[in-house]
Design an enzyme around this catalytic site. Structure first.
Site, short mmCIF file in Angstrom:
data_model
loop_
_atom_site.label_atom_id
_atom_site.label_comp_id
_atom_site.label_asym_id
_atom_site.label_seq_id
_atom_site.Cartn_x
_atom_site.Cartn_y
_atom_site.Cartn_z
N PRO A 98 0.78 -1.23 0.00
CA PRO A 98 0.00 0.00 0.00
C PRO A 98 0.82 1.29 0.00
CG PRO A 98 0.05 -0.93 2.18
CD PRO A 98 0.72 -1.93 1.30
N ASP A 104 4.46 1.72 -11.17
CA ASP A 104 3.18 2.42 -11.30
C ASP A 104 3.17 3.70 -10.49
OD1 ASP A 104 1.98 0.67 -13.03
OD2 ASP A 104 0.85 -0.42 -11.50
N LYS A 135 -0.26 4.69 -14.19
CA LYS A 135 -1.60 4.88 -14.72
C LYS A 135 -2.50 5.30 -13.57
CE LYS A 135 -1.92 0.71 -16.31
NZ LYS A 135 -2.53 -0.48 -16.92
N GLY A 170 1.43 -1.23 -7.37
CA GLY A 170 0.90 -0.92 -6.05
C GLY A 170 0.01 -2.04 -5.53
N GLY A 171 0.07 -2.29 -4.23
CA GLY A 171 -0.77 -3.33 -3.63
C GLY A 171 -0.32 -4.70 -4.04
N ILE A 209 -4.73 -8.17 -7.88
CA ILE A 209 -6.00 -7.57 -7.48
C ILE A 209 -6.15 -6.24 -8.21
CG2 ILE A 209 -7.36 -6.66 -5.56
CD1 ILE A 209 -6.02 -8.66 -3.75
N THR A 240 -2.48 -6.03 -0.10
CA THR A 240 -3.46 -5.22 -0.81
C THR A 240 -4.04 -4.15 0.10
OG1 THR A 240 -5.37 -5.33 -2.28
CG2 THR A 240 -5.44 -6.69 -0.28
N ALA A 241 -4.58 -3.10 -0.52
CA ALA A 241 -5.04 -1.93 0.24
C ALA A 241 -6.12 -2.27 1.26
CB ALA A 241 -5.56 -0.87 -0.73
N MET A 293 -10.99 1.96 -6.18
CA MET A 293 -11.24 3.02 -7.16
C MET A 293 -12.65 3.60 -7.02
SD MET A 293 -9.20 1.31 -10.39
CE MET A 293 -9.45 -0.39 -9.85
#
Length: 265
Positions: free
Chosen positions: A17, A40, A62, A93-94, A98, A123-124, A176
């Site tokens: 994260p 990223d 992105k 990331g993360g 996922i 993961t976040a 998101m």
């Protein structure tokens, strides 16, 4: 040199994260061995600082509405670097698997005859629950955990199974979903499908970083909670009854000592 990272191979590495302390030891080892790192936009600066000086770095970040490289171009860059004999790390990331679009990269590299492996990351959703002092599951109350993305193409509604997501024994992690429009749609659709309006929600902003904030409220006020979040701040929505189990006093103490922001709607 590591036996599992020969020249001409690729690792998709989860950067977690953002907090470098949450990077796995394997990920750190792979970063140290890489000849080039494609990273990223969501990879934390503390993680990037672990890449040895002299290692080639390439940003392929992105973010919603601001793509520095399209996915096809990224696929080609990874393959070209590996075919040139470089040890390639694709830093995401993360966790890469996922909502990380790993399949496109895996398929392209495999089709090019390139050895590619995955190093998982935190993961976040896991990091957010930890920061908020909550559990994502709870015996007898939250038996299911579902990860969904609120990202949809422009002009399209979210194509999700709202009836299944509205089950009272489910915890939902929405990736998101920062935009008020997306959060509002999630709230409306879940309530329309039968989820209680007072279901606890937690919005985690900049999870694990020094600028982290945890906002709490109820499902009916989800769109209001996200209105204060900047477009540049990655955020995650957590929804479910399990999030209300931890002591609010403990959460408030955590907020005061670590700079969290507690929102009550």
């Amino acid at each position: 040199m590591s036996h599992d990272f020969p020249p001409g191979s690729v690792w998709l590495v989860g950067a977690g994260p953002g907090d470098p302390d949450l990077l796995t030891r394997k990920a750190e080892r792979l970063l140290a061995a890489a000849d080039i790192v494609f990273y990223d936009a969501l990879v934390g600066p503390g993680v990037l600082a672990l890449v040895p000086a002299g290692t080639e770095m390439a940003s392929v970040g992105k973010r919603s509405g601001r793509h520095s490289k399209d996915q096809v171009s990224i696929n080609v860059l990874l393959a070209d670097a590996a075919l040139a004999g470089k040890r390639v790390v694709r830093l995401k990331g993360g966790d890469p698997s996922i909502f990380g679009r790993s399949t496109e990269e895996l398929d392209h590299l495999a089709a090019s005859g390139i050895t590619v492996r995955i190093c998982p990351g935190i993961t976040a959703a896991s990091a957010a629950a930890a920061s908020g002092g909550a559990s994502l599951t709870l015996r007898g109350l939250a038996r299911k955990l579902t990860f969904v993305t609120a990202h949809a193409r422009a002009g399209e509604a979210l194509d999700l199974d709202w009836t299944a997501l509205a089950a009272p024994d489910a915890t939902i992690a929405v990736y998101m979903g920062r935009a008020a429009a997306a959060a509002g749609e999630v709230s409306r659709e879940l309530i329309a499908a039968g989820r209680a309006p007072d279901t606890p929600v937690m919005v985690a902003v900049n999870v694990s970083l020094a600028t982290e904030r945890i906002l709490r409220g109820r499902l009916s006020a989800l769109a209001f909670l996200v209105e204060t979040i900047s477009d540049n701040d990655p955020s995650l929505l957590l929804i479910g009854d399990a999030l209300a189990v931890s002591s609010i006093a403990a959460v408030n103490t955590m907020a005061q000592t670590r700079g969290f922001e507690v929102g009550v709607a």
